[in-house]
Scaffold this motif. Structure first.
Motif, PDB file in Angstrom:
ATOM      1  N   ILE A   1       5.978   6.880   2.324  1.00  0.00           N
ATOM      2  CA  ILE A   1       5.199   7.542   3.391  1.00  0.00           C
ATOM      3  C   ILE A   1       3.744   7.111   3.343  1.00  0.00           C
ATOM      4  O   ILE A   1       3.153   6.694   4.349  1.00  0.00           O
ATOM      5  CB  ILE A   1       5.306   9.079   3.255  1.00  0.00           C
ATOM      6  CG1 ILE A   1       6.751   9.520   3.504  1.00  0.00           C
ATOM      7  CG2 ILE A   1       4.358   9.772   4.220  1.00  0.00           C
ATOM      8  CD1 ILE A   1       7.018  10.962   3.110  1.00  0.00           C
TER       9      ILE A   1
ATOM     10  N   SER B   1       2.020   4.663   6.096  1.00  0.00           N
ATOM     11  CA  SER B   1       0.919   5.122   6.948  1.00  0.00           C
ATOM     12  C   SER B   1      -0.309   4.246   6.741  1.00  0.00           C
ATOM     13  O   SER B   1      -0.987   3.856   7.700  1.00  0.00           O
ATOM     14  CB  SER B   1       0.536   6.562   6.620  1.00  0.00           C
ATOM     15  OG  SER B   1       1.671   7.323   6.330  1.00  0.00           O
TER      16      SER B   1
ATOM     17  N   VAL C   1      -3.489   8.547   1.416  1.00  0.00           N
ATOM     18  CA  VAL C   1      -3.516   7.490   2.430  1.00  0.00           C
ATOM     19  C   VAL C   1      -4.923   6.891   2.520  1.00  0.00           C
ATOM     20  O   VAL C   1      -5.095   5.673   2.556  1.00  0.00           O
ATOM     21  CB  VAL C   1      -3.067   8.030   3.805  1.00  0.00           C
ATOM     22  CG1 VAL C   1      -3.269   6.982   4.893  1.00  0.00           C
ATOM     23  CG2 VAL C   1      -1.608   8.467   3.755  1.00  0.00           C
TER      24      VAL C   1
END
Lengths: 319, 291, 283
Positions: free
Chosen positions: C77, C81, C153
């Motif tokens: 994930i 991203s 992220v």
């Protein structure tokens, strides 16, 4: 469908590319913008196309003010010196590009593209990538691509500048014939006076950001407005303080009216012509161009004395 | 017409265009609405992601005045960690300058059989996660490792750094070597220069900026390296504690000044990074000028 | 350097650019290959050996673990991203830097390279100081950024920032503006030009940049470690879980994760090499 340019000025930093230029391009004509590199002619062409924004002045295309229009709304076809081929698209898709953008029906696009490919003799190369074409073929493709959208004017920026001498000459003849067929108002930029003299209906000489002279090829060659135009359009030499063409000088072996005395310094034969370098009292050196027959008839040899004068009514400017 | 006439000097332009000539004035378009907007977004994003956080580090470092900053970076634990990290990074940069250049030379000029596979091997340290590099070193040099036990030693840290930084010099020198004009070397040889002389007088001057640039990159990477070293070091102050581990340790520490001290040490690293970038920019412009 | 014979100026050799095999070149080759083997190949081989020593079944068994699988999910994930952001940002920055002139252009160019030279731990600390609940924007971000995926992220994007842009910039520079302007004169608007001309021009370089960035994002350790708080079963990633496994004396588990990450890295290298070959052929 003409172009009218008024009061155009453009600077790049300190460099003045164009300085208050006015120009009217006749509808349907093939016009050359001629001048030395860096003289501003390409900038003028790019301003007409909208690829460059002028600092001042206005551009009118086909009677409509286009000064503030984006390139894509100007209806001009532009051909770049280095082709600007869409390298990832086939020849067919390159030519079809403008029509696809305009969302024309598929079969119409197909018909029109093949019509144009035929016109530029590339119909058998439709499925090739630009990388698989020669320079001349790529430039013809670029021309077909520009013509596909039926532009009001066609602009070519040094279109043959990247090609070798032989291909240039072929494409030049071909452009003339194409223009006679298509009749779209065409402006092309060149720094090659021979190209301009041979192809165009009208020549605009541009130097140092200003227009030096506008006229037909014959006008400009025979009646240059100033020394720059005269020397840029063809060979020049000086005789008795006047700028003249080397082929416009009469040579006598005996004194003649208005002729000045000179001595043959050097003789050089190039094919059927002979170039003679003469030394007079006043000029540094005067170059005279003769045919081989003339030279033999006069019995010219290095060191002999001769008398020179301009051919009556020939082109000449006081230096 | 004028077709075959020799050009009289007064005539300004030649018949042949110089192909590929680029106009000085067309270096870029002015910004318009969409491009201006995207520049704004890019700058905003860079500010949020990079600029503000780095400013926060410097701000925090001086949060309790110059004195707090100075004592944080001059206490003996920090000073030793800085000395160790800088020393190891310098040594790694030096070895890379020599051996990395040699490897690049072998790849470009010698082109041994299987050179293609060799090329891929060079990229491994780039693509391998740093912690995996750490595990690799642990498997080889750890206390239960296959090789000699280098756990907690400077040599173990040093070899790990050589692993991590290997690609930098190789990859910066390689393209320059590929572009070198071999005619110049052959000309030198024909004038009587021996191979070693040809290398020293012809090749070396041309690749020095690339070598320096690769070594500088190695230095920067080695100085800030964390993941690959953390497993092979026992993080013992004064002994084998590297500066990144020291900062990390301060962040785990809940005492009041720990974060400020971490920021102070980080500021030193940031200053070094900035200097490295300036050096790289200068070097790269020298490379570009050589074309 | 045994013989001092002058290299003859020969007509183009059959295999161009290849040096004659001399004593010196064999020596250099031995040192070069020996060094790379010792520094890179040997450790890699040892890891393969060590990871596979318990047997393939045991490796798969170690990977079949709730925490490990969750860690890989988080990695997917976060890295996914981050790469999407990297790509959008990288393409925008590359186009701005190559095609436009504006004040501060060179500064921007230098700035996007900065993350390469910053220690990952410092990256983590920097983000902490702004986005943690006690940081500059703390009242705004609460604990939704730091010790959570958004912060991870951010950290991952920071460390991989210039990779996509740097991969595309040379291609954009080489392509110049002509094709774009030709398309404009043919009536294409900015969006059509981007989709039909720019994107196809950069697609191979972009793919290469994305692969590079993806490899970097999957593997990021230090910066993610700092901002994630390394909460088991929540913010642990594949790389940070290795450390946890080692601390729990589950060496086989750690080696199994390392093996997976290494295979991903190898895949990225091979993919990158394949893309670069296509790029060369494309030119």
């Amino acid at each position: 469908m003409g172009i009218e340019v008024r009061g155009i000025a453009k600077r790049f930093g300190d460099f003045v590319a164009l300085d208050d230029v006015d120009l009217r391009v006749q509808s349907g004509a093939l016009t050359a913008l001629l001048g030395p590199s860096g003289g501003g002619k390409s900038t003028l062409l790019r301003i007409v196309a909208g690829l460059e924004k002028p600092d001042a002045g206005s551009v009118e295309i086909d009677g409509q003010d286009a000064t503030r229009l984006a390139p894509r709304h100007r209806d001009v076809g532009f051909v770049f010196q280095h082709y600007a081929a869409f390298t990832h698209l086939s020849v067919f898709r390159n030519v079809a590009f403008g029509l696809e953008i305009r969302k024309r029906p598929k079969d119409e696009i197909r018909r029109r593209v093949y019509e144009l490919l035929e016109l530029v003799h590339l119909e058998q190369f439709a499925d090739r990538l630009p990388a698989e074409l020669s320079g001349g073929q790529r430039q013809r493709m670029a021309l077909a691509r520009a013509l596909a959208v039926e532009p009001k004017v066609l602009l070519l920026d040094e279109p043959f500048g990247a090609l070798d001498a032989k291909v240039r000459k072929e494409l030049r003849d071909w452009l003339r014939r194409l223009h006679d067929e298509v009749h779209v108002t065409t402006v092309f930029v060149t720094h090659d006076q021979e190209e301009a003299l041979e192809v165009s209906d009208e020549i605009v000489v541009i130097n140092n950001g200003r227009i030096e002279q506008v006229g037909s090829p014959d006008d400009l060659y025979d009646k240059p407005g100033n020394q720059f135009v005269m020397s840029f359009l063809g060979p020049v030499t000086t005789l008795s303080g006047r700028l003249v063409r080397p082929h416009d000088i009469e040579v006598f072996t005996v004194p003649a009216d208005d002729a000045v005395r000179a001595q043959v310094n050097r003789l050089q034969r190039v094919g059927f012509e002979v170039r003679a370098e003469m030394v007079t009292g006043t000029d540094a050196a005067t170059t005279v161009q003769l045919t081989r027959g003339q030279s033999e008839a006069l019995n010219l040899t290095e060191g002999v004395a001769v008398w020179l004068r301009p051919v009556p009514n020939s082109t000449g400017l006081t230096v | 017409m004028t077709a075959t006439l020799e050009k009289v000097p007064a005539q300004p332009a030649g018949t042949f265009a110089t192909p590929g000539r680029r106009r000085r004035s067309r270096t870029g378009l002015p910004l318009r609405a969409p491009s201006g907007l995207s520049l704004g977004l890019v700058v905003l994003w860079l500010s949020l992601l990079v600029l503000l956080p780095l400013a926060a580090v410097v701000g925090k470092a001086f949060g309790s005045g110059w004195h707090g900053f100075w004592s944080a970076i001059t206490n003996s634990v920090t000073a030793d960690a800085l000395k160790l990290s800088i020393g190891l990074a310098l040594a790694a940069a030096l070895v890379n300058a020599l051996l990395g250049t040699l490897v690049a030379w072998v790849l470009v000029r010698d082109r041994p059989r299987g050179g293609g596979a060799f090329e891929l091997v060079i990229d491994i340290p780039f693509a391998l996660p740093t912690i995996v590099a750490g595990v690799v070193m642990l498997a080889l040099y750890g206390s239960n490792g296959v090789g000699p036990t280098l756990f907690g030693t400077w040599l173990g840290l040093f070899i790990t750094l050589l692993f991590v930084t290997l690609p930098f010099t190789v990859r910066t020198v390689q393209p320059v070597l590929l572009d070198l004009d071999k005619d110049a070397e052959q000309a030198a040889a024909s004038l009587g220069a021996r191979p070693a002389t040809v290398f020293r007088r012809i090749v070396l001057p041309q690749i020095v900026p690339a070598v320096a640039s690769g070594a500088t990159l190695s230095f920067a990477r080695a100085l800030g390296e964390y993941g690959s070293l953390v497993l092979i070091s026992s993080n013992l102050p004064h002994h084998n504690l590297i500066v990144s581990s020291l900062i990390y340790g301060k962040l785990q520490d809940t005492s009041s000044h720990a974060t400020q001290q971490a920021a102070a040490i980080a500021t030193v690293l940031l200053v070094v990074s900035a200097l490295v970038l300036v050096a790289l920019d200068l070097l790269q412009r020298r490379i570009a000028r050589r074309g | 350097m045994a013989e001092s014979t002058i290299v003859p100026i020969a007509p183009a050799p059959v295999t161009p650019r290849r040096e004659r095999v001399t004593g010196a070149s064999i020596g250099l080759r031995t040192i070069g290959i020996g060094y790379v083997s010792l520094i890179v190949l040997a450790p890699i081989a040892v890891l393969l050996y060590r990871a596979l020593k318990p047997g393939l079944g045991s490796v798969l068994n170690s990977l079949d673990d709730v925490e490990t699988q969750h860690a890989f999910q988080v990695t997917a994930i976060v890295a996914g991203s981050a790469v999407v952001i990297d790509t959008v940002f990288g393409v925008a920055v590359a186009i701005l830097l190559v095609r436009y002139r504006f004040p501060g252009r060179r500064l921007l160019s230098a700035f996007i390279d900065l993350p390469i030279a910053v220690s990952p731990i410092v990256v983590g600390l920097a983000l902490l100081l702004v986005y943690s609940p006690t940081g500059w924007f703390g009242t705004l971000t609460q604990d939704h950024v730091i010790t959570a995926k958004p912060g991870m992220v951010l950290a991952t994007v920071f460390v991989s920032l210039p990779l996509v842009a740097r991969a595309i910039i040379p291609v954009l520079e080489q392509a110049g503006l002509d094709q774009d302007q030709a398309a404009a004169s043919l009536g294409a608007n900015a969006f059509a030009r981007f989709v039909r001309i720019t994107l196809p021009t950069i697609r191979i370089a972009l793919a290469y940049g994305v692969v590079l960035a993806l490899a970097r994002c999957i593997g990021e350790y230090g910066a993610v470690l700092v901002v994630s708080g390394n909460i088991i079963g929540q913010t642990e990633t594949g790389p940070t879980h290795i450390n946890t496994e080692l601390e729990n004396f589950n060496d086989d588990g750690a080696y199994a994760i390392a093996l997976v990450l290494m295979l991903i890295a190898f895949a990225a290298i091979l993919l990158g090499a394949y893309i670069r070959r296509r790029q060369r052929r494309g030119n």
